[in-house]
Structures are given as structure tokens and as C-alpha cells.
Design an enzyme around this catalytic site. Structure first.
Site, PDB file in Angstrom:
ATOM      1  N   ARG A  76       3.286  11.643   3.229  1.00 42.68           N
ATOM      2  CA  ARG A  76       2.074  11.108   3.879  1.00 42.68           C
ATOM      3  C   ARG A  76       1.239  12.263   4.415  1.00 42.68           C
ATOM      4  O   ARG A  76       1.680  13.012   5.304  1.00 42.68           O
ATOM      5  CB  ARG A  76       2.429  10.160   5.006  1.00 42.68           C
ATOM      6  CG  ARG A  76       1.243   9.618   5.790  1.00 42.68           C
ATOM      7  CD  ARG A  76       0.346   8.729   4.996  1.00 42.68           C
ATOM      8  NE  ARG A  76       1.055   7.542   4.528  1.00 42.68           N
ATOM      9  CZ  ARG A  76       0.612   6.757   3.543  1.00 42.68           C
ATOM     10  NH1 ARG A  76      -0.507   7.050   2.921  1.00 42.68           N
ATOM     11  NH2 ARG A  76       1.321   5.708   3.155  1.00 42.68           N
ATOM     12  N   ARG A 102       2.792  12.795  -7.735  1.00 43.77           N
ATOM     13  CA  ARG A 102       3.081  13.067  -6.314  1.00 43.77           C
ATOM     14  C   ARG A 102       4.532  12.761  -5.935  1.00 43.77           C
ATOM     15  O   ARG A 102       4.960  13.061  -4.828  1.00 43.77           O
ATOM     16  CB  ARG A 102       2.106  12.300  -5.414  1.00 43.77           C
ATOM     17  CG  ARG A 102       2.238  10.787  -5.498  1.00 43.77           C
ATOM     18  CD  ARG A 102       1.278  10.095  -4.539  1.00 43.77           C
ATOM     19  NE  ARG A 102       1.570   8.642  -4.488  1.00 43.77           N
ATOM     20  CZ  ARG A 102       1.123   7.821  -3.557  1.00 43.77           C
ATOM     21  NH1 ARG A 102       0.303   8.292  -2.594  1.00 43.77           N
ATOM     22  NH2 ARG A 102       1.441   6.539  -3.546  1.00 43.77           N
ATOM     23  N   HIS A 166      -6.179  13.983  -3.237  1.00 47.24           N
ATOM     24  CA  HIS A 166      -6.328  13.004  -2.152  1.00 47.24           C
ATOM     25  C   HIS A 166      -6.222  13.680  -0.777  1.00 47.24           C
ATOM     26  O   HIS A 166      -5.332  13.368   0.009  1.00 47.24           O
ATOM     27  CB  HIS A 166      -5.197  11.977  -2.345  1.00 47.24           C
ATOM     28  CG  HIS A 166      -5.303  10.713  -1.576  1.00 47.24           C
ATOM     29  ND1 HIS A 166      -5.303  10.643  -0.199  1.00 47.24           N
ATOM     30  CD2 HIS A 166      -5.384   9.422  -2.001  1.00 47.24           C
ATOM     31  CE1 HIS A 166      -5.364   9.384   0.183  1.00 47.24           C
ATOM     32  NE2 HIS A 166      -5.427   8.625  -0.875  1.00 47.24           N
ATOM     33  N   ASP A 210     -12.630   2.454   3.439  1.00 49.48           N
ATOM     34  CA  ASP A 210     -12.001   2.785   2.150  1.00 49.48           C
ATOM     35  C   ASP A 210     -13.047   2.574   1.069  1.00 49.48           C
ATOM     36  O   ASP A 210     -13.218   1.459   0.562  1.00 49.48           O
ATOM     37  CB  ASP A 210     -10.790   1.874   1.915  1.00 49.48           C
ATOM     38  CG  ASP A 210      -9.934   2.349   0.756  1.00 49.48           C
ATOM     39  OD1 ASP A 210      -8.859   1.758   0.550  1.00 49.48           O
ATOM     40  OD2 ASP A 210     -10.346   3.310   0.064  1.00 49.48           O
ATOM     41  N   GLU A 269     -11.724  12.786  -0.869  1.00 49.15           N
ATOM     42  CA  GLU A 269     -10.976  12.965  -2.111  1.00 49.15           C
ATOM     43  C   GLU A 269     -11.886  13.270  -3.307  1.00 49.15           C
ATOM     44  O   GLU A 269     -12.771  12.465  -3.628  1.00 49.15           O
ATOM     45  CB  GLU A 269     -10.167  11.696  -2.401  1.00 49.15           C
ATOM     46  CG  GLU A 269      -9.280  11.264  -1.238  1.00 49.15           C
ATOM     47  CD  GLU A 269      -8.793   9.847  -1.355  1.00 49.15           C
ATOM     48  OE1 GLU A 269      -8.589   9.386  -2.506  1.00 49.15           O
ATOM     49  OE2 GLU A 269      -8.623   9.177  -0.319  1.00 49.15           O
TER      50      GLU A 269
HETATM   51  O1  TA6 Z   1      -7.608   6.822  -1.541  1.00 52.88           O
HETATM   52  C1  TA6 Z   1      -7.582   5.702  -0.702  1.00 52.88           C
HETATM   53  C2  TA6 Z   1      -6.382   4.825  -1.074  1.00 52.88           C
HETATM   54  O2  TA6 Z   1      -6.468   4.388  -2.403  1.00 52.88           O
HETATM   55  C3  TA6 Z   1      -6.305   3.677  -0.081  1.00 52.88           C
HETATM   56  O3  TA6 Z   1      -6.668   2.457  -0.684  1.00 52.88           O
HETATM   57  C4  TA6 Z   1      -4.846   3.718   0.389  1.00 52.88           C
HETATM   58  O4  TA6 Z   1      -4.024   2.957  -0.458  1.00 52.88           O
HETATM   59  C5  TA6 Z   1      -4.572   5.225   0.302  1.00 52.88           C
HETATM   60  O5  TA6 Z   1      -5.146   5.586  -0.954  1.00 52.88           O
HETATM   61  C6  TA6 Z   1      -3.134   5.658   0.491  1.00 52.88           C
HETATM   62  O6  TA6 Z   1      -2.324   5.190  -0.545  1.00 52.88           O
HETATM   63  P1  TA6 Z   1      -0.726   5.443  -0.403  1.00 52.88           P
HETATM   64  O7  TA6 Z   1      -0.129   4.904  -1.664  1.00 52.88           O
HETATM   65  O8  TA6 Z   1      -0.531   6.932  -0.285  1.00 52.88           O
HETATM   66  O9  TA6 Z   1      -0.312   4.740   0.868  1.00 52.88           O
END
Ligand code: TA6
Length: 297
Positions: A76, A102, A166, A210, A269
Site C-alpha cells: 500500500r 505489483r 500509481h 477517484d 498516476e
Molecule cells: O487508481 C485509483 C484506483 O483504481 C482506485 O479506484 C482504487 O481502487 C486504487 O486504485 C487502489 O487500488 P488497490 O487495488 O491498490 O486497493
């Protein structure tokens, strides 16, 4: 290829005072990139940059103090490599949301340290769910932080991907953050049934955010009043920019994020996502780049 130990990695790729491998959380191998302009930390699991501290500055990247370092789980925060699928976008391949990169252990292919830069090149091993490919990530640390993700289609058929670097950026107080560079850009609002809208003025935050900004290659500026600094995000090979903050309710539901973690991060991102998909024909390649720097006032 069996995972190499930090000692083996240092023997083959370490560079005194600049490139050093060590075991980190989850017993994953990490590498520290050190130059006179700052230091960065990268976990080889996910080729996941978790820290960038320019000399004399506060941490630029936000990584959750509650991140879970476990095979199969994405770290995270930091800069997750979302490839070859962005979020839960349509894909012909049997792969999870945000793809496989990832949550895979990457291999080191080369390192270098030619002042003022330190650089590492990482390669994702093959994946049986995907056509034959080559995926390389080059991370360069100098006065700026630069990541370049290059996909080459080694198969005999077209290979269609969506992707994102990201990036989670560290902010002093989300309530005092403004993002400029997307004024009048068209976007899809994932918090409002994916409605298509047009950005008016700077972005500020007072609830979950988002959004996928389409048809934009512009630089983005993150104005952080609390830390009294501006972070610049520049892109290459990307016409899509994603901005995300989960806000309080979603953060409280995440086991790997402190309840108040949303107050100190925002994702900017560099992506090929939404309407922008990349189709590579055999032997074709595409590079997605992001560069992060501190704007000197
Ligand atoms: O980039 C934004 C996003 O697509 C959000 O919708 C949220 O899901 C975030 O990525 C984090 O995703 P994750 O799978 O890392 O919890």
C-alpha cells in the site's frame, strides 16, 4: 530463476556508496539508491519504489505504515506498477485488478551510478496468463525521480494493455492541497457512476476522489501548503492521468492503511487507462514514464 539473496545481489549489482541491497519487511529484497541529491528505496517484489527523500527535503512518496509485505498482496503506497491491467478494466487475460506486476518478484538486470545519478533496471519474469513479453522498469534517482516502464510484445499476436505508475505522494494535510494542470480536461468520475465531466480550475479535496482524466499529457503540480512545497509530476507516453484519494470511510475499511492515512497522501498516476488502451503488435514496444521533482519556488 531462484530469488537472489541480498549478498548475491550486492556481489553482482552493488555499487559502493550508491547501490546497496538488503532484506526488508516481509523478508523481501530491497535496494537503496543513494546520490548526493537524495535517496530512494525500492522493493524488488513489485519493483515497488517505497521512498524518495531528496537531500534536505521531507519524504516525497507516501507508503502506508500499515502496509502488508506478503506475496500475493500489493504494497500500500509507494509507486505500484499497475500492468498489464489498470484497476478492473476489461482485459482478455485472466489477471487480477491492477494486473500482475505489483505482486511479482522482479529480477535485477543492471545498475549504474554515474554522478549525479543512480539507476537500476528491473525485469518482470514471464507470466503464463499473458502472451510472451518483455517488461522493464528503469528507476533513476538524481535531483529528480524518474521511472520508465517499457513493454515489448514478444508474441505472434497483438498484446493489448492498460497500465499506470500509481504514485502515492506524501502531503502534510490533504485539506490544504491543490492540484493544478488539469483545468478544462475531460474526465470520468468513478465516485459518480463514471459520469463524464470537465475539470474547472484546480482540484481540491473534501471527500473521496477517484477520477480518470482523458486526453492529457500535461504536467501536474501538487501545491502542498502545509509542507510549503510544490511537487511536479511530468509524464511520457501517457495521455491519461488518474487522481485518487480514498478519503476517511474507505481508509477505515483498509487493513493496510491507517484510518487517517488519507490525510497525508494523494495519488497522481501517469497512466494508459480509461479510453486509452495500448495495443502492441508483434515486436512493438511502448514506454510509460513519470518524473517527480520538487519545484523550487
Ligand atoms: O487508481 C485509483 C484506483 O483504481 C482506485 O479506484 C482504487 O481502487 C486504487 O486504485 C487502489 O487500488 P488497490 O487495488 O491498490 O486497493
Amino acid at each position: 530463476m531462484p530469488a537472489q539473496t541480498p549478498d548475491e545481489l550486492n556481489h553482482h549489482f552493488g555499487i559502493d556508496e550508491h547501490i546497496a541491497f538488503h532484506q526488508g519487511p516481509g523478508e523481501f529484497p530491497f535496494v537503496s539508491l543513494t546520490t548526493s541529491h537524495g535517496t530512494a528505496e525500492v522493493c524488488l517484489y513489485g519493483a515497488h519504489l517505497t521512498s524518495w527523500i531528496p537531500t534536505g527535503a521531507a519524504e516525497v512518496i507516501w507508503t502506508s505504515p500499515d502496509a502488508i509485505y506478503l506475496t500475493g498482496k500489493a504494497i500500500r503506497g509507494g509507486i505500484p506498477v499497475c500492468w498489464p491491467r489498470f484497476a478492473d478494466q476489461d482485459t482478455p487475460y485472466d489477471i487480477p485488478a491492477h494486473g500482475v506486476a505489483r505482486t511479482s518478484l522482479w529480477e535485477v538486470t543492471s545498475t549504474s551510478a554515474d554522478a549525479p545519478e543512480a539507476k537500476i533496471t528491473l525485469k518482470l519474469p514471464s507470466c503464463e496468463s499473458l502472451p510472451a513479453f518483455d517488461l522493464q522498469l528503469i528507476i533513476t534517482v538524481s535531483k529528480k525521480l524518474h521511472l520508465e516502464l517499457t513493454t515489448t510484445n514478444l508474441s505472434e499476436q497483438p498484446f493489448t494493455i492498460t497500465q499506470a505508475l500509481h504514485t502515492y505522494l506524501n502531503v502534510g494535510d490533504i485539506d490544504q492541497v491543490e492540484i493544478s494542470g488539469l483545468d478544462e480536461v475531460r474526465y470520468h468520475d468513478k465516485m459518480d457512476d463514471y459520469q463524464e465531466k470537465i475539470q474547472t480550475g484546480n482540484i481540491t479535496f473534501d471527500k473521496a476522489f477517484d477520477s480518470i482524466y482523458e486526453g492529457t499529457s500535461s504536467d501536474i503540480l501538487l501545491h502542498d501548503k502545509s509542507l510549503d512545497r510544490t511537487i511536479k509530476v511530468t509524464k511520457a507516453g501517457s495521455d491519461t492521468t488518474v487522481i485518487w484519494n480514498p478519503w476517511k470511510e474507505a481508509a477505515e475499511k483498509m487493513a493496510d492503511m491507517p484510518d487517517n492515512g488519507y490525510q497525508n497522501m494523494v495519488c497522481i498516476e501517469a497512466a494508459n487507462a480509461g479510453e486509452e488502451t495500448i495495443t502492441l503488435h508483434p515486436n512493438e514496444k511502448h514506454s510509460l514514464g513519470t518524473q517527480i521533482s520538487l519545484e523550487t519556488e
